[in-house]
Every structure is written in structure tokens, then in C-alpha cells.
Design a protein around this motif. Structure first.
Motif, PDB file in Angstrom:
ATOM      1  N   GLY A  17      69.084  51.359  34.658  1.00 45.93           N
ATOM      2  CA  GLY A  17      68.885  52.701  34.106  1.00 45.93           C
ATOM      3  C   GLY A  17      67.428  52.991  33.824  1.00 45.93           C
ATOM      4  O   GLY A  17      66.915  54.074  34.141  1.00 45.93           O
ATOM      5  N   ALA A  18      66.728  52.007  33.262  1.00 44.66           N
ATOM      6  CA  ALA A  18      65.325  52.206  32.900  1.00 44.66           C
ATOM      7  C   ALA A  18      64.482  52.452  34.147  1.00 44.66           C
ATOM      8  O   ALA A  18      63.671  53.381  34.194  1.00 44.66           O
ATOM      9  CB  ALA A  18      64.811  50.983  32.147  1.00 44.66           C
ATOM     10  N   TYR A  19      64.686  51.629  35.174  1.00 41.04           N
ATOM     11  CA  TYR A  19      63.894  51.803  36.394  1.00 41.04           C
ATOM     12  C   TYR A  19      64.272  53.092  37.113  1.00 41.04           C
ATOM     13  O   TYR A  19      63.410  53.771  37.668  1.00 41.04           O
ATOM     14  CB  TYR A  19      64.042  50.585  37.312  1.00 41.04           C
ATOM     15  CG  TYR A  19      62.987  49.550  37.051  1.00 41.04           C
ATOM     16  CD1 TYR A  19      63.156  48.603  36.065  1.00 41.04           C
ATOM     17  CD2 TYR A  19      61.789  49.560  37.757  1.00 41.04           C
ATOM     18  CE1 TYR A  19      62.171  47.666  35.794  1.00 41.04           C
ATOM     19  CE2 TYR A  19      60.794  48.627  37.495  1.00 41.04           C
ATOM     20  CZ  TYR A  19      60.984  47.685  36.524  1.00 41.04           C
ATOM     21  OH  TYR A  19      60.001  46.767  36.261  1.00 41.04           O
ATOM     22  N   ALA A  20      65.582  53.441  37.111  1.00 44.26           N
ATOM     23  CA  ALA A  20      65.998  54.663  37.798  1.00 44.26           C
ATOM     24  C   ALA A  20      65.299  55.866  37.186  1.00 44.26           C
ATOM     25  O   ALA A  20      64.662  56.662  37.876  1.00 44.26           O
ATOM     26  CB  ALA A  20      67.519  54.813  37.722  1.00 44.26           C
ATOM     27  N   LEU A  25      70.036  61.618  33.097  1.00 46.03           N
ATOM     28  CA  LEU A  25      71.467  61.600  33.400  1.00 46.03           C
ATOM     29  C   LEU A  25      71.739  60.840  34.708  1.00 46.03           C
ATOM     30  O   LEU A  25      72.705  60.076  34.806  1.00 46.03           O
ATOM     31  CB  LEU A  25      72.013  63.019  33.481  1.00 46.03           C
ATOM     32  CG  LEU A  25      72.006  63.765  32.132  1.00 46.03           C
ATOM     33  CD1 LEU A  25      72.421  65.209  32.301  1.00 46.03           C
ATOM     34  CD2 LEU A  25      72.909  63.062  31.122  1.00 46.03           C
ATOM     35  N   SER A  26      70.868  61.037  35.699  1.00 48.74           N
ATOM     36  CA  SER A  26      71.061  60.316  36.960  1.00 48.74           C
ATOM     37  C   SER A  26      70.962  58.812  36.741  1.00 48.74           C
ATOM     38  O   SER A  26      71.653  58.033  37.406  1.00 48.74           O
ATOM     39  CB  SER A  26      70.009  60.724  37.988  1.00 48.74           C
ATOM     40  OG  SER A  26      69.983  62.106  38.124  1.00 48.74           O
ATOM     41  N   ALA A  27      70.087  58.412  35.814  1.00 44.46           N
ATOM     42  CA  ALA A  27      69.938  56.979  35.543  1.00 44.46           C
ATOM     43  C   ALA A  27      71.266  56.387  35.092  1.00 44.46           C
ATOM     44  O   ALA A  27      71.652  55.296  35.520  1.00 44.46           O
ATOM     45  CB  ALA A  27      68.869  56.751  34.483  1.00 44.46           C
ATOM     46  N   GLY A  28      71.991  57.133  34.233  1.00 41.68           N
ATOM     47  CA  GLY A  28      73.304  56.665  33.798  1.00 41.68           C
ATOM     48  C   GLY A  28      74.258  56.543  34.976  1.00 41.68           C
ATOM     49  O   GLY A  28      74.964  55.536  35.133  1.00 41.68           O
ATOM     50  N   LEU A  29      74.251  57.577  35.843  1.00 38.66           N
ATOM     51  CA  LEU A  29      75.151  57.560  36.995  1.00 38.66           C
ATOM     52  C   LEU A  29      74.815  56.413  37.942  1.00 38.66           C
ATOM     53  O   LEU A  29      75.710  55.711  38.440  1.00 38.66           O
ATOM     54  CB  LEU A  29      75.054  58.889  37.752  1.00 38.66           C
ATOM     55  CG  LEU A  29      75.755  60.074  37.080  1.00 38.66           C
ATOM     56  CD1 LEU A  29      75.520  61.354  37.864  1.00 38.66           C
ATOM     57  CD2 LEU A  29      77.251  59.786  36.970  1.00 38.66           C
ATOM     58  N   PHE A  68      77.551  53.257  32.523  1.00 37.88           N
ATOM     59  CA  PHE A  68      76.880  54.556  32.413  1.00 37.88           C
ATOM     60  C   PHE A  68      76.065  54.600  31.125  1.00 37.88           C
ATOM     61  O   PHE A  68      74.892  54.969  31.118  1.00 37.88           O
ATOM     62  CB  PHE A  68      77.929  55.675  32.442  1.00 37.88           C
ATOM     63  CG  PHE A  68      77.354  57.055  32.254  1.00 37.88           C
ATOM     64  CD1 PHE A  68      76.718  57.702  33.306  1.00 37.88           C
ATOM     65  CD2 PHE A  68      77.440  57.703  31.035  1.00 37.88           C
ATOM     66  CE1 PHE A  68      76.189  58.974  33.141  1.00 37.88           C
ATOM     67  CE2 PHE A  68      76.912  58.973  30.859  1.00 37.88           C
ATOM     68  CZ  PHE A  68      76.282  59.607  31.918  1.00 37.88           C
ATOM     69  N   PHE A  69      76.702  54.192  30.002  1.00 40.97           N
ATOM     70  CA  PHE A  69      75.998  54.292  28.722  1.00 40.97           C
ATOM     71  C   PHE A  69      74.931  53.213  28.569  1.00 40.97           C
ATOM     72  O   PHE A  69      73.889  53.453  27.952  1.00 40.97           O
ATOM     73  CB  PHE A  69      76.998  54.296  27.568  1.00 40.97           C
ATOM     74  CG  PHE A  69      77.765  55.585  27.518  1.00 40.97           C
ATOM     75  CD1 PHE A  69      77.156  56.740  27.055  1.00 40.97           C
ATOM     76  CD2 PHE A  69      79.061  55.669  27.992  1.00 40.97           C
ATOM     77  CE1 PHE A  69      77.835  57.947  27.052  1.00 40.97           C
ATOM     78  CE2 PHE A  69      79.748  56.877  27.990  1.00 40.97           C
ATOM     79  CZ  PHE A  69      79.135  58.016  27.515  1.00 40.97           C
ATOM     80  N   ALA A  90      67.381  53.947  30.088  1.00 40.85           N
ATOM     81  CA  ALA A  90      66.495  55.069  30.397  1.00 40.85           C
ATOM     82  C   ALA A  90      65.770  55.531  29.136  1.00 40.85           C
ATOM     83  O   ALA A  90      64.567  55.810  29.151  1.00 40.85           O
ATOM     84  CB  ALA A  90      67.295  56.209  31.011  1.00 40.85           C
ATOM     85  N   LEU A  91      66.506  55.614  28.013  1.00 36.60           N
ATOM     86  CA  LEU A  91      65.867  56.008  26.753  1.00 36.60           C
ATOM     87  C   LEU A  91      64.746  55.034  26.401  1.00 36.60           C
ATOM     88  O   LEU A  91      63.645  55.448  26.020  1.00 36.60           O
ATOM     89  CB  LEU A  91      66.889  55.986  25.614  1.00 36.60           C
ATOM     90  CG  LEU A  91      67.612  57.284  25.271  1.00 36.60           C
ATOM     91  CD1 LEU A  91      68.458  57.070  24.028  1.00 36.60           C
ATOM     92  CD2 LEU A  91      66.608  58.409  25.035  1.00 36.60           C
ATOM     93  N   THR A  92      65.037  53.732  26.532  1.00 33.59           N
ATOM     94  CA  THR A  92      64.020  52.721  26.234  1.00 33.59           C
ATOM     95  C   THR A  92      62.766  52.978  27.060  1.00 33.59           C
ATOM     96  O   THR A  92      61.646  52.946  26.547  1.00 33.59           O
ATOM     97  CB  THR A  92      64.552  51.314  26.566  1.00 33.59           C
ATOM     98  OG1 THR A  92      65.832  51.171  25.965  1.00 33.59           O
ATOM     99  CG2 THR A  92      63.633  50.235  26.047  1.00 33.59           C
ATOM    100  N   ALA A  93      62.970  53.242  28.359  1.00 34.06           N
ATOM    101  CA  ALA A  93      61.832  53.442  29.248  1.00 34.06           C
ATOM    102  C   ALA A  93      60.976  54.615  28.778  1.00 34.06           C
ATOM    103  O   ALA A  93      59.750  54.528  28.753  1.00 34.06           O
ATOM    104  CB  ALA A  93      62.316  53.678  30.674  1.00 34.06           C
ATOM    105  N   HIS A  94      61.613  55.725  28.392  1.00 34.72           N
ATOM    106  CA  HIS A  94      60.828  56.910  28.031  1.00 34.72           C
ATOM    107  C   HIS A  94      60.217  56.797  26.641  1.00 34.72           C
ATOM    108  O   HIS A  94      59.167  57.377  26.380  1.00 34.72           O
ATOM    109  CB  HIS A  94      61.688  58.161  28.150  1.00 34.72           C
ATOM    110  CG  HIS A  94      61.990  58.513  29.578  1.00 34.72           C
ATOM    111  ND1 HIS A  94      61.093  59.178  30.381  1.00 34.72           N
ATOM    112  CD2 HIS A  94      63.054  58.250  30.352  1.00 34.72           C
ATOM    113  CE1 HIS A  94      61.613  59.321  31.592  1.00 34.72           C
ATOM    114  NE2 HIS A  94      62.814  58.758  31.597  1.00 34.72           N
ATOM    115  N   LEU A  95      60.887  56.083  25.743  1.00 34.20           N
ATOM    116  CA  LEU A  95      60.324  55.963  24.401  1.00 34.20           C
ATOM    117  C   LEU A  95      59.160  54.998  24.378  1.00 34.20           C
ATOM    118  O   LEU A  95      58.183  55.195  23.665  1.00 34.20           O
ATOM    119  CB  LEU A  95      61.383  55.490  23.400  1.00 34.20           C
ATOM    120  CG  LEU A  95      62.544  56.438  23.141  1.00 34.20           C
ATOM    121  CD1 LEU A  95      63.261  56.046  21.867  1.00 34.20           C
ATOM    122  CD2 LEU A  95      62.063  57.874  23.032  1.00 34.20           C
TER     123      LEU A  95
END
Lengths: 377, 616
Positions: free
Chosen positions: B379-382, B399-403, B528-529, B535-540
Motif C-alpha cells: 500500500g505504501a509503495y502503491a 484508495l487505489s493503494a488499498g485496492l 485493503f485496510f 499508504a497513510l504511513t507513506a504520506h505522513l
């Protein structure tokens, strides 16, 4: 219960002392250090502490900074970007902290750069050699010898030693990759062919397959972009295979750990260092003597650099005063601060980095770093 | 041609030496697995302790090598007995994976203890013996190579003699073949379990001592990888069979050595875990295991999730209390606790989302997902790559990262879901490692070891989130959504089906439930979650690398989920909050963190095996 009482008494005393000191205007000036004290990079954080402590003993014995004591708080981050960010928030909101320094790797530091920049607290990445580190903003400064200076110096050393066809062993981390790219490019410019480039993971222990590959490729020497613990494994396994070719290691290996870990295998390894402990400059000799008396061990690159950096921070705060913004401005103004590694050091106010680079061509003799005598192997 | 032959002969020799060490580790693991049906995760730490024991005896006490090696083995045996008595036997009653998780806790404590006692700085032996080299045809062989080959051969012979000739050895073999029959025939489970641990740990410690000598490098952090390699060898050969496991060790050593020679050093992990997964999926009984006898496909009894951990007393707050807790979380920033606290809590909310996903996957389809952090990495890399390289805005990328995590997670888990019990836990661990190895080696897409730096801050329409308060609310909102969705999924017909599968898979399947597709669907929902959390980790934090979401993060997540109570979403919240706050409180206890984490895991399993809030 007894413990609880003891703790509360200690806190009370600390508060009283703090209040008293504040009333007198003599409370210490605080620097916030973010670095690894546990986890795989803990040994470097410990080396920093030694360097910082010795520097502070000297600074405070000489009257401190602007008449006040200089001190640091060290928060362990394990060099984990998630934790450097949390620690940055802590330092930013602590009004006693006038300057923050660390972390170990450039990427861990860079994760927190945006926070420091926005809050207006200088992040002094003294260990961060990545060329991109100071691009974080005008609050990001570094005095680390840059990979852009070290890599060509190492390549030139290999060329002067007469190497024509080498194997490069490079740590596969953000630092290793950046430094490795620069070193390979510099080797190419100097006409040294890179027959084999092996990137290895930080937890790699078995280099024999790669060494045998290098042997089969007919190389005439090895170039390392490594930390001391990996380099020690590498030289032992290379010599263990009965291969007696010259080895040129990067500056991070100019630390007592390397010959201590590698033993006899380290003999004759060439190290493209940042400075030489045999440098005849009196300040270097005085420092080396003091270090051995205080810690009963030889100089360690990470500790020396930490010592230098603490002295530099003290000079900056002395010039600008204990105010976050004034400190940022003082980084650009401070001139010719005495330094073990650089001789004298100043910042380039545009790049917020140090352009000076002395460099030293070292070789290991009897477990000690000696200046290379100019003889080719 | 001569040079090439020499080189390949050297690679084979190196592979054999390495393989012999893996074989020692694997023999120990197989012994314990046979006697106690337990994957002993503390074996790697015993290996580490063995290397320190040898170093201490030689470098500090000046013992000669011939005395120090048996000394290290004896120290290992004593340590093994202690682990069995303190971290395995008391957990027997809890059944299922409780003893396995307890050995993880014991290993964490040992690693932390070594870091405190010996400092993290690596050690080396002062005067290494056996540095001479001999030439045998095309091969140049070193004294230490010979020492390892001889020592392991001696151990193998000794072990064989013990198993074939002694009464205790026969008991162990009988238990390995059929535990219940052996018990009925009068084999004493407790003493044979203790004997197996003592012998296994002696072998592990000896392996550690030999490798310490071989590389002349001793550090507190080598245990985890060594243990993983041991399991890989075991599964490769055939879990449970001692000879098969040792043969698996040799295959693994040769495979690694030749793989590194062909592809390069950074492919070592990919080669070994790739081999592990290939075997698990294609031939789960192992290369040398007998088909049909394998516990792999019929091992539902062995660790069905029904006997997973006691399922009792799940506590759930009443509606008003839940609303009050949610309000308190929402109102907290208004009390102005400062950005540091908010930042730590934002991190805790993300960990909580991760623990929720793990708890859901364990409580619903009953998968002990020991490599769950791999999904976060995906998710983080996506999300990082979509925003950095493709220039997508935050929301669609997130959202795509979750998918993407859901689809990839389901695709890589689908073949693993054919397995059961221990096998699925090991397969999941391997999958987590593989994800990170692929990220590391797929340079052109992921920038390899450099990681992704400068990932943009989250942006909702025109609002860029950069403050600690903003991070706090964003992660709290995602956590709230994840909680609601997973709770709804557990209440839905899907949740009922999953529980039916977990309680009695045979009955559920005979009612026409397609077990594997339901489990895959549930795993995808959990993934997914986990992907969103990554993804959240990556952006924060603006930076991720292949190391951000390693195995230790997976194990931390498992600890959180168990501490709170598996399958209990409220429990996962509590577990994540407590364990995220802990490192902040423990900053004063340098080096002691591993000890504290391990102790918490052990104590929680011992006194509240159902978790703080109970499992369901």
C-alpha cells in the motif's frame, strides 16, 4: 511506593533547581539530538555520545556558551523515520531546545526535515552526507564530508595505487547506493574499470559467492563502500580465500572498530579517510592524546565527527545567541571554526554544506591507521 | 576454463558449509516440532546466544576451542531447558499457537538481553585458529570449512545414534510419528519435550558458535534471520522429519550460494524465500517428506482456529460508552496536548488500523498472518509511486493503494490458503519477506534501497494536511471508517460463514461453503485496510523503504492483536494504543525495549490468553 516517593522527590528537586536556575538566568542551553541508541545502528549513536561528551567537557570547562552551560538531550529513534518524525515534534515544541541535530541516515533525517523547516528550528544533519539533505530548506544544514567529495578521493586513491580492474562491494542502503554510484562514476573518469559491482544487504554475512565471482573475473583489487562491521567481514573472507590483492576502503572505515573486528586481515588495507590521527597539526595530536586518556581506545570516525560537530554548534550558538532564528543566520556567518577533520571549517551559505575537504590517504599497519608512504603494493 | 571450474567448485563448497549450518538449525527445529508439534521461534535467539557463549569462553576466559565449542553447546542446552520450562510448558494448556507465540516472546527477550549485556557493537575473536588453507584438486578449502564440515557430521551421527539406540531417542521418534499413540504407549510427553528442547538448543547454540567463528563476527541481531533460515530448511526438506530437514538445510545452503553467484548478493533473500514458497505451494510435504504422511494438508486438528486461543469473554463497550470514547478521541486535540502527543497518537491510529486488519484476518478466516506488514509495504509503495511518479492526487492514489494491496494480497495468499496450521503461518511469514525482497530488487520501479523519499503530504481538495493535528484527524477518520467496515463485515452473512469455517471447516464445507474462496475474500478485505494503513504511513512520514515494514513490524502487529484479543476489534484498538505508547514511555530504558515487548507478550499469553478484552 518507596520508588515512587524517590521519583517524586527527584522531580521536585529538579523543578526547584530548574526554577532557581531560571531565576539566575543560568539554566543550560539545550541541543536536541535524534539518533540510534538501540537497534542495528546503536553502536554509532554510542560513538556520538562519546564525542559529544568530550567536546562538552571542554566547552563547559572553558566557561560554556555565552556564559551558560551547553548540554544535549539524546532521544533514541533507532534511526527509524517514523520515530525521527515524532522526536522532531517533541523538540519543536520544547522551548528550551534551540537547535536539533541528527539523525544517523540521511533518509531518516529527511523524513523530519519538513517539520523542522516549517517550525523554524535548525536541523543540523551532521552525519548526513546525502547531497539532497540540505535541499530541505534554509533550516537544514550539514557539515558532513559530502559523498561528492569523498567518492572522487577514494577513486583517485585506487588509481594512484595502480589498480586497473576492480570489484566494488557496496552496501545496499540509501547511503551505500548514492555513494556507490558516485564512486563508480569517479572510477570510470579515472580510467579504472569496474569489473563487478556487488550490492549487499546490511545483514549480509556470507560474501564468499561474490568474492569467488570477483576472483573468476580476474580483478586486480577491491573497492569498498561499506561500514566497518561489513568491511571487517569482507576483508576476512577475501584474505580467507587466499586472495592478497589491494583493498581500498571508504572513509567510514577509518575507525578503530575496523582493525579491531578484522584483526590481521585488516593489515595493509588502504582507507581513503577524511583526516589522519597522525596529522602533525597540534590540535589533532592533543585531541588524539586526550581521547586515548579519556576512553582508552583509538579514534573513531563517527565519534571524532560528533566531537567536531558539537564544537561547531557551540561556535554557532556563541555567535548568534540562544535563539532559533539567530542560530539559523549564524550558520551562514560563522567563519573558520577550528576542526579536527577540516582544519578550519565554514559553511557555504548557498548550499548550506561545507566545501572544504582535506582527505587523507591512510593504510593500516599493526592495527593502526598510518599515513600512506606512497609505495604501491 | 580452469578458473571457472575453480570458481564453481568454490561456490559448491561454500554452499555445503552454509548448508551444514542450516542443517544443524533445521535438525533442532525438527526435533522440537516432532516432540511437541511446535515451531520454535526462539531457536534463532539460542543460536545468537551460542555465538556469544563461545566468544565469552574463548575471548574472555581464554578457553581453548575444543573446550569452548562443547561449552557453548551445554550453555545452549541449559538455555533450551529454561525456555521450555518458562515459555513453552506453561502455555501448553492454552493450546494452538499460544506456545508458538510464547517462543516469539522468549526470543525477543533474549535478543534484548544480549543487546543490554554485550552492547550492540559487534564482537570478534582475538586470535582465530585454523586459518591455514589446503588445496584439493580445484577446491581451496580452509581450516574453518573443515571444522564446520566435521563438527556437523559428528553432530548428525551423534543425533542419529541417540535417536536409534536410546530409549529416550526412540520415544522422540515415536512422538514425531504419532504423538497420541506414543503417549498411549507410555512415552512421557513432558520429559521428551524437555529433552527435545535441550538437544535442539545445544545444536542451535553450536551452529551459532561455529558461524561466529567462521565469519569472526558476533552481534545481538543475527538471531531472527538465522531462525528463519532454519525454518526454511525444515519446510524445504519436510517438516517433522529430522533427516529430511537436515537434507533441506543442505539444499538451501547450495541454492543460496549458487543463487548469489548467479544473480548477486541482494538476491539471497529472494532465492531462499522463493524456494520456501515454491515448496509450500507445490509440494507442502517437502522435498524429502513422504506424501500422505504430511501434516500439511490434513493438519486441521493440529491448529484449527477453533483451538486457536480460548475464545471467551469478548468485551465490547455499550453503545453510549463507544460513542463517548469516539467523542473523546475527536475532542482530544482541543485540549491542546501539543504536536508531539498528536503525532505519536496519529502513528498509534495507523498501527491500530493495521492491528484491526490482522485481528480480522485471524478472527474471521482464521489466518495467522505473520507477514502482514508486507501488505502495508504494498500500500505504501502503491500510493507513494502513484503520487510521486504518476502525479496522481492524494485521494485516488490512497484508495487505489488499498485496492492494489487487496488484489495483490489475495493473489499471493490464494495458493497459501490451501495450507493449514503452522504451514500457513510460515507461508505468510515468507510472503511478507518476499514482498520486501521484491521491492528491494525491482529497482526500476521502486528505486530499490534508496526507498521513496519526498512523498507529498496528504491533500483533500485544496486542503494540504501538514500539521500534527491534521495528521491526527486524518488517521483517526480512516481508522473509524476501517473499524465500521470490518465490524459490519463480521456481522454480515460473510462473517457468519467465516465463523462457521473457523469452528468446523469440514461441516461448513459439507454444507456447500467454498472454504478457499471465502477465506480469500476475507483476506482481501483485511488486506485493503492494511494497504490503506501503509499508504497513510507513506504520506505522513514522506519516506518509505523496504525496511519500513519488515518482519519485526509484522510481529509487533501480531502482538498488538493478541494483547487486545484476536477477532475483537475493540481489543485490537486497545492493543495498538498500548504498544504504540510504550516505546515513548520506554525511551529511558535504552536497549531494554525488546525485553519489555517480549515480557508483555509472554504475560498476556499466560494470564489473559484471550487478550485484554477477550477474543471472539
Amino acid at each position: 511506593m518507596r520508588n515512587a516517593r524517590r521519583v517524586s522527590i527527584t522531580i521536585l528537586l529538579a523543578l526547584l533547581a530548574g526554577g532557581f536556575a531560571q531565576a539566575q538566568g543560568t539554566e543550560p542551553i539545550l541541543i536536541g539530538v535524534s539518533g540510534p541508541l538501540t537497534g542495528p545502528n546503536a553502536q554509532y549513536g554510542r560513538a556520538w555520545q562519546k564525542g559529544f561528551d568530550l567536546a562538552l567537557e571542554e566547552i563547559n570547562a572553558a566557561g560554556g556558551v555565552r556564559g551558560r552551560k551547553l548540554q544535549y538531550v539524546f532521544t533514541d529513534t533507532q534511526n527509524d523515520p517514523r520515530q525521527t518524525v515524532a522526536v522532531a515534534q517533541k523538540y519543536i515544541t520544547d522551548p528550551r531546545i534551540v537547535l536539533a541535530t541528527g539523525d544517523f541516515s540521511s533518509t531518516s533525517s529527511m523524513a523530519a526535515s519538513a517539520l523542522y523547516q516549517r517550525a523554524g528550528l535548525v536541523q543540523f544533519g551532521f552525519n548526513n552526507s546525502n547531497p539532497a539533505f540540505t535541499l530541505g530548506g534554509d533550516y537544514c544544514w550539514s557539515n558532513s564530508p559530502s559523498d561528492a567529495n569523498e567518492a572522487p578521493a577514494q577513486a583517485a586513491y585506487a588509481q594512484v595505487l595502480g589498480l586497473k580492474n576492480v570489484a566494488v562491494f557496496q552496501l545496499d542502503t540509501d547511503w551505500g547506493k548514492t555513494a556507490g554510484d558516485l564512486t563508480v562514476a569517479a572510477l570510470g573518469r579515472d580510467g579504472v574499470r569496474v569489473a563487478l559491482r556487488e550490492a549487499y544487504l546490511p545483514d549480509e554475512k556470507d560474501f564468499k559467492p561474490s568474492i569467488l565471482k570477483a576472483k573468476a573475473a580476474g580483478v586486480d583489487g577491491f573497492v569498498f563502500v561499506a561500514y566497518a562491521s561489513d568491511a571487517a567481514l569482507l576483508v576476512q573472507q577475501i584474505r580467507g580465500q587466499g586472495i592478497d590483492l589491494p583493498i581500498v576502503a571508504n572513509g567510514a572505515n577509518a575507525t578503530a572498530d575496523f582493525p579491531a573486528l578484522a584483526g590481521k586481515a585488516a593489515e595493509g588495507v588502504f582507507v581513503a579517510g577524511d583526516f589522519s590521527p597522525d596529522d602533525p597539526r597540534p590540535e589533532v595530536q592533543a585531541f588524539a592524546k586526550k581521547w586515548r586518556e579519556r576512553y582508552d581506545e583509538d579514534l573513531d570516525y563517527f565519534a571524532v565527527h560528533a566531537y567536531d560537530s558539537m564544537k561547531l554548534m557551540a561556535a554557532v550558538i556563541e555567535l548568534g545567541g540562544p535563539d532559533r532564528k539567530a542560530i539559523r543566520d549564524a550558520f551562514g556567518e560563522v567563519k573558520d571554526v577550528p576542526s579536527i577533520i577540516y582544519g578550519k571549517v565554514s559553511f557555504n551559505p548557498v548550499t548550506r554544506k561545507v566545501d572544504d575537504f582535506l582527505g587523507a590517504r591512510l593504510v593500516i599497519r599493526d592495527g593502526q591507521f598510518a599515513v600512506w608512504d606512497g609505495k604501491r603494493p | 576454463m580452469g578458473a571457472l571450474l575453480q570458481s564453481w567448485a568454490g561456490q559448491v563448497l561454500n554452499g555445503l558449509v552454509l548448508g551444514n549450518v542450516y542443517a544443524l538449525m533445521a535438525a533442532g527445529l525438527a526435533l522440537v516440532f516432532g516432540a511437541a508439534r511446535l515451531v520454535n521461534f526462539a531457536q534463532g535467539s539460542v543460536y545468537m546466544a551460542g555465538s556469544y557463549a563461545a566468544w565469552f569462553l574463548i575471548a574472555r576466559l581464554g578457553w581453548p576451542l575444543w573446550a569452548a565449542l562443547p561449552g557453548a553447546a551445554i550453555a545452549g542446552a541449559a538455555l533450551g531447558l529454561a525456555i521450555e520450562a518458562l515459555a513453552v510448558r506453561p502455555y501448553r494448556r492454552s493450546g494452538g499457537v499460544a506456545p508458538l507465540l510464547a517462543t516469539i516472546g522468549a526470543g525477543m527477550m533474549l535478543d534484548g538481553l544480549a543487546e543490554v549485556l554485550f552492547t550492540p557493537t559487534p564482537r570478534s575473536f582475538p586470535n582465530l585458529p585454523f586459518t591455514a588453507r589446503y588445496s584439493l584438486g580445484p577446491v581451496s578449502i580452509g581450516g574453518l570449512d573443515l571444522l564446520i564440515l566435521c563438527a556437523t557430521a559428528l553432530c548428525a551421527l551423534g543425533l542419529l545414534a541417540f535417536l536409534k539406540l536410546t530409549r529416550a531417542g526412540r520415544g522422540l521418534r515415536a512422538a514425531a510419528q504419532d504423538l497420541e499413540a506414543a503417549l498411549q504407549m507410555g512415552v512421557r510427553a513432558e520429559s521428551s519435550g524437555a529433552a527435545a528442547f535441550a538437544i535442539a538448543s545445544a545444536l542451535g547454540a553450536l551452529a551459532g558458535a561455529l558461524v561466529g567463528l567462521y565469519y569472526n563476527f558476533i552481534s545481538p541481531s543475527v538471531g531472527f534471520q538465522a531462525g528463519l533460515k532454519g525454518f526454511t530448511a525444515c519446510v524445504l526438506g519436510g517438516l517433522g522429519g529430522i533427516g529430511a530437514s537436515m537434507a533441506g538445510g543442505l539444499v538451501l545452503g547450495l541454492g543460496e550460494s549458487l543463487g548469489v553467484a548467479l544473480f548477486g548478493s541482494s538476491y539471497r533473500g529472494l532465492v531462499s524465500y522463493g524456494l520456501l514458497l515454491a515448496i509450500l505451494f507445490l509440494r507442502p510435504e517437502g522435498l524429502f517428506g513422504r506424501r500422505g504422511r504430511g501434516v500439511a494438508l490434513s493438519g486441521g486438528r493440529e491448529i484449527g482456529l477453533g483451538s486457536f486461543l480460548p475464545l471467551r469473554g469478548a468485551w465490547r463497550p455499550s453503545k453510549p460508552l463507544a460513542a463517548a470514547l469516539a467523542l473523546a478521541a475527536l475532542a482530544l486535540p482541543l485540549a491542546n496536548p501539543g504536536p508531539y502527543v498528536l503525532q505519536v497518537l496519529a502513528g498509534a491510529w495507523i498501527s491500530a488500523l493495521f492491528a484491526l486488519s490482522l485481528s480480522f484476518v485471524a478472527g474471521g478466516p482464521g489466518i495467522m498472518s505473520l507477514g502482514h506488514a508486507g501488505l502495508m509495504a504494498i500500500g505504501a509503495y502503491a500510493s507513494g509511486l502513484l503520487t510521486l511518479k504518476a502525479g496522481w492526487p492524494f485521494v485516488p492514489a490512497f484508495l487505489s493503494a488499498g485496492l492494489i494491496a487487496a488484489v495483490l494480497g489475495a493473489a499471493i495468499a490464494f495458493p497459501a490458503l490451501r495450507l493449514k496450521g503452522h504451514y500457513i503461518a510460515i507461508a505468510m511469514l515468507g510472503l511478507g519477506e518476499i514482498v520486501n525482497q521484491v521491492i528491494l530488487n525491482w529497482d526500476s520501479l521502486t528505486q530499490g534501497a534508496l526507498g521513496l523519499a519526498g512523498i507529498p503530504a496528504p491533500r483533500l481538495l485544496a486542503l494540504e494536511i501538514t500539521s500534527a493535528g491534521g495528521f491526527y484527524y486524518l488517521s483517526l477518520a480512516v481508522l473509524g471508517a476501517g473499524f465500521a467496515a470490518l465490524a459490519a463485515a463480521l456481522r454480515s452473512p460473510l462473517g457468519r460463514t467465516l465463523r462457521a469455517l473457523r469452528e468446523d471447516e469440514t461441516a461448513a464445507v459439507s454444507l456447500g461453503i467454498g472454504a478457499r474462496s471465502y477465506k480469500t475474500l476475507a483476506f482481501a478485505i483485511g488486506a485493503f485496510f492494511a494497504g490503506l494503513a501503509g499508504a497513510l504511513t507513506a504520506h505522513l512520514y514522506t519516506y518509505v523503504s523496504h525496511e519500513t515494514f519488515g518482519s519485526s513490524y509484522s510481529i509487533l502487529g501480531v502482538t498488538m492483536a493478541i494483547l487486545g484479543g484476536l477477532g475483537n476489534l475493540w481489543g485490537a484498538l486497545l492493543g495498538a494504543l498500548s504498544l504504540s505508547a510504550l516505546p515513548e514511555l520506554l525511551r529511558f530504558a535504552q536497549g531494554g525495549r525488546g525485553i519489555v515487548y517480549g515480557a508483555i507478550l509472554l504475560l498476556a499469553l499466560r494470564f489473559r490468553p484471550q487478550g485484554l478484552l477477550g477474543s471472539e
